[in-house]
Design a protein around this motif. Sequence first.
Motif, short mmCIF file in Angstrom:
data_model
loop_
_atom_site.label_atom_id
_atom_site.label_comp_id
_atom_site.label_asym_id
_atom_site.label_seq_id
_atom_site.Cartn_x
_atom_site.Cartn_y
_atom_site.Cartn_z
N GLY A 121 56.33 -27.65 20.16
CA GLY A 121 55.50 -28.64 19.46
C GLY A 121 55.01 -28.24 18.11
N PRO A 122 54.27 -27.15 17.97
CA PRO A 122 53.68 -26.81 16.66
C PRO A 122 54.73 -26.39 15.64
CG PRO A 122 52.55 -25.70 18.46
CD PRO A 122 53.81 -26.25 19.04
N SER A 123 54.30 -26.35 14.38
CA SER A 123 55.18 -25.90 13.31
C SER A 123 54.75 -24.55 12.74
CB SER A 123 55.20 -26.94 12.16
OG SER A 123 53.88 -27.17 11.68
N ASP A 124 53.51 -24.12 13.06
CA ASP A 124 52.96 -22.87 12.52
C ASP A 124 52.60 -21.94 13.67
OD1 ASP A 124 50.57 -22.13 9.87
OD2 ASP A 124 51.54 -20.81 11.32
N ALA A 125 53.46 -20.96 13.96
CA ALA A 125 53.24 -20.05 15.08
C ALA A 125 52.01 -19.17 14.87
CB ALA A 125 54.48 -19.18 15.28
N GLU A 126 51.82 -18.68 13.64
CA GLU A 126 50.68 -17.79 13.37
C GLU A 126 49.36 -18.52 13.58
OE1 GLU A 126 50.80 -14.69 12.97
OE2 GLU A 126 48.70 -14.28 12.51
N ALA A 127 49.30 -19.78 13.19
CA ALA A 127 48.08 -20.57 13.36
C ALA A 127 47.75 -20.74 14.85
CB ALA A 127 48.23 -21.93 12.68
N VAL A 128 48.77 -20.95 15.66
CA VAL A 128 48.55 -21.08 17.11
C VAL A 128 48.04 -19.76 17.69
CG1 VAL A 128 49.66 -21.50 19.34
CG2 VAL A 128 50.27 -22.90 17.35
N LYS A 129 48.62 -18.67 17.24
CA LYS A 129 48.18 -17.35 17.73
C LYS A 129 46.71 -17.10 17.40
CE LYS A 129 48.94 -13.29 15.83
NZ LYS A 129 49.55 -12.02 15.34
N VAL A 130 46.34 -17.35 16.17
CA VAL A 130 44.95 -17.14 15.75
C VAL A 130 44.02 -18.03 16.55
CG1 VAL A 130 43.32 -17.40 13.84
CG2 VAL A 130 45.57 -16.35 13.44
N TRP A 131 44.39 -19.29 16.71
CA TRP A 131 43.57 -20.25 17.46
C TRP A 131 43.37 -19.78 18.90
CZ3 TRP A 131 44.08 -23.17 21.82
CH2 TRP A 131 43.23 -24.28 21.99
N ALA A 132 44.45 -19.36 19.53
CA ALA A 132 44.39 -18.93 20.93
C ALA A 132 43.58 -17.65 21.08
CB ALA A 132 45.80 -18.73 21.49
N ASN A 133 43.79 -16.69 20.20
CA ASN A 133 43.11 -15.40 20.33
C ASN A 133 41.61 -15.50 20.11
OD1 ASN A 133 45.44 -14.10 21.02
ND2 ASN A 133 45.84 -13.27 18.97
N GLU A 134 41.18 -16.53 19.41
CA GLU A 134 39.74 -16.76 19.26
C GLU A 134 39.11 -17.20 20.58
OE1 GLU A 134 39.63 -18.21 14.56
OE2 GLU A 134 39.55 -19.69 16.19
N ARG A 135 39.93 -17.66 21.51
CA ARG A 135 39.44 -18.20 22.77
C ARG A 135 39.77 -17.32 23.98
NH1 ARG A 135 40.37 -21.77 19.02
NH2 ARG A 135 39.19 -23.72 18.92
N LEU A 136 40.54 -16.28 23.77
CA LEU A 136 40.96 -15.39 24.85
C LEU A 136 40.13 -14.11 24.86
CD1 LEU A 136 44.82 -15.77 24.39
CD2 LEU A 136 43.48 -16.61 26.33
N GLY A 137 40.08 -13.45 26.03
CA GLY A 137 39.40 -12.17 26.11
C GLY A 137 40.13 -11.11 25.32
N LYS A 138 39.44 -9.99 25.04
CA LYS A 138 40.01 -8.96 24.18
C LYS A 138 41.32 -8.41 24.72
CE LYS A 138 35.53 -7.42 22.39
NZ LYS A 138 34.56 -6.30 22.36
N THR A 139 41.40 -8.21 26.03
CA THR A 139 42.61 -7.62 26.60
C THR A 139 43.71 -8.65 26.80
OG1 THR A 139 41.78 -7.95 28.87
CG2 THR A 139 41.30 -5.85 27.79
N GLN A 140 43.42 -9.94 26.55
CA GLN A 140 44.39 -11.00 26.80
C GLN A 140 45.11 -11.48 25.54
OE1 GLN A 140 41.30 -13.64 28.39
NE2 GLN A 140 42.61 -13.86 30.17
N ARG A 141 44.67 -11.05 24.39
CA ARG A 141 45.13 -11.67 23.15
C ARG A 141 46.64 -11.56 22.95
NH1 ARG A 141 39.93 -9.42 19.72
NH2 ARG A 141 38.45 -10.93 20.60
#
Length: 505
Positions: free
Chosen positions: A456-476
């Motif tokens: 779906g998305p066009s920007d992989a880095e943006a998705v990673k940043v968005w997700a890691n802001e919501r995940l625990g430290k060991t889950q990023r």
Amino acid sequence: MPTAAEMLQAEFGSFADVVRAHAAERPDAGAIATVDRKLSFAELDAYGDLIAVGLQRDGVPQGEAVAICGLNGWAYAALWLGILRAGAVVAPLAQSSTPEALALMIEDCGSRLFFADRAIADTVDIPAGVTFVPLDEEAGFEAWLPEAGATPKPVAIDPGDAFNIIYSSGTTGTPKGIVHSHLMRWRHVTAYGGLLFTPQTVSLQSTPLYSNTTLVNFLPCLGNGGKSVLMKKFDAREFLTLSEAEGVTTAMLVPVQYKRLLAEPDFDSFDLSAYQMKFCTSAPFAADLKADILKRWPGGLVEFYGMTEGGGSCALRAHEFPDKLHTVGQPMPGHDIRLIDEDGKEVPQGGIGEVVGRSGTIMKGYHNRPEQTRATHWHDAEGNLYIRTGDVGRFDEDGFLQLMDRTKDMIISGGFNIYPSDLEAIVIEHPEVEEVAVIGVASEQWGESPVGVVVGPSDAEAVKVWANERLGKTQRLAAVHIVDELPRSAIGKVLKRELRESLNL
């Protein structure tokens, strides 16, 4: 009152009682050491009493859980003793969890108190009715304690009473707490008493006190009268410095820690001659890394294979079987390990199957999760209970277990369990993500790291940043890849093996 040695010979005993016996017999002997505080057994025992009195004063009944969340420290260690002395249940929570997950775990375990480091507590929406007590602020923690000299009301501990609840997933999903009994923990304490753990033991704890990896070393050390040296966080040079300064005799480490230690440029200049035994568990342990440890680090090396849920465990005494470093060893004494196929039938000798195990150390179950508890069970023809591991392996001609793969998709990163479904549940909330799969890929630093594959998305880095802001430290997520579609089976299951191969991961 029986002596500590007499208690440790018994089939069952109380951890809190045996620590009291050590305090009576060797009051000035070191029990806990941190960079800023040392406690003798007498001092630890006194803190155990005060904590138990405080819990009873605050209305915590026997059998109720008490939540703790913070970095390793003397107060954290004392809380383990005090909570157990009050007959309550220790619920140690991972500080790397998200604030949402911590709130869920506090609520799930039913704790009315939350002992936590201030920085953690300030981020958590602590459930109504729960009192926060600062763990890392000595003045605040001491203020909560009753006056010195107070003694708790005695409680009777039965073997089946709950000892602790350890949460296997520090995520924003539904927490799953593994309940261990006093009998199970007593068997851990006494299993190697007098052999690997003695009053002369100095054990260095560099993994968190909420982890079963730490507890299977920490509890036997104190229970057998040894000294436990606690690190707030793992640092390779600090570990080596402490090992030399404290005359450390044993430690439990995960593979990535061994790798970082041996990579220190001047590793071989440290005096590690006091080491008698080193342990490893929690993640795949490469044969060449084991060989390097045997060559460069004094003392024996034992790898344990098992689950926090208990069941059957294997041990590889690497120093005795250098030709078996590709295995996880043989079943431990009193442990029955079998292999079953997809239909739940035992596979013939030499066959490959899912590992199931039975022993005297099996969890009581998942807290408030009877269906998930039953899903871990397998019974043999005689009706004996075994715990399913989700791992696939085979026994060689000498009875050593070699792991082949995991039926579960769990990722082990730095010794921590990461469940892809929990990460997928977060990533799919991104407004542009239509589908997602999370897989584990090899990592030099962590052993494995989670990687997201999305549609779906066009920007992989943006998705990673968005997700890691919501995940625990060991889950990023280490990376995100965008694909046109996820490969699926005829019944719609995502084929993660094919996905990994197509991306060369």
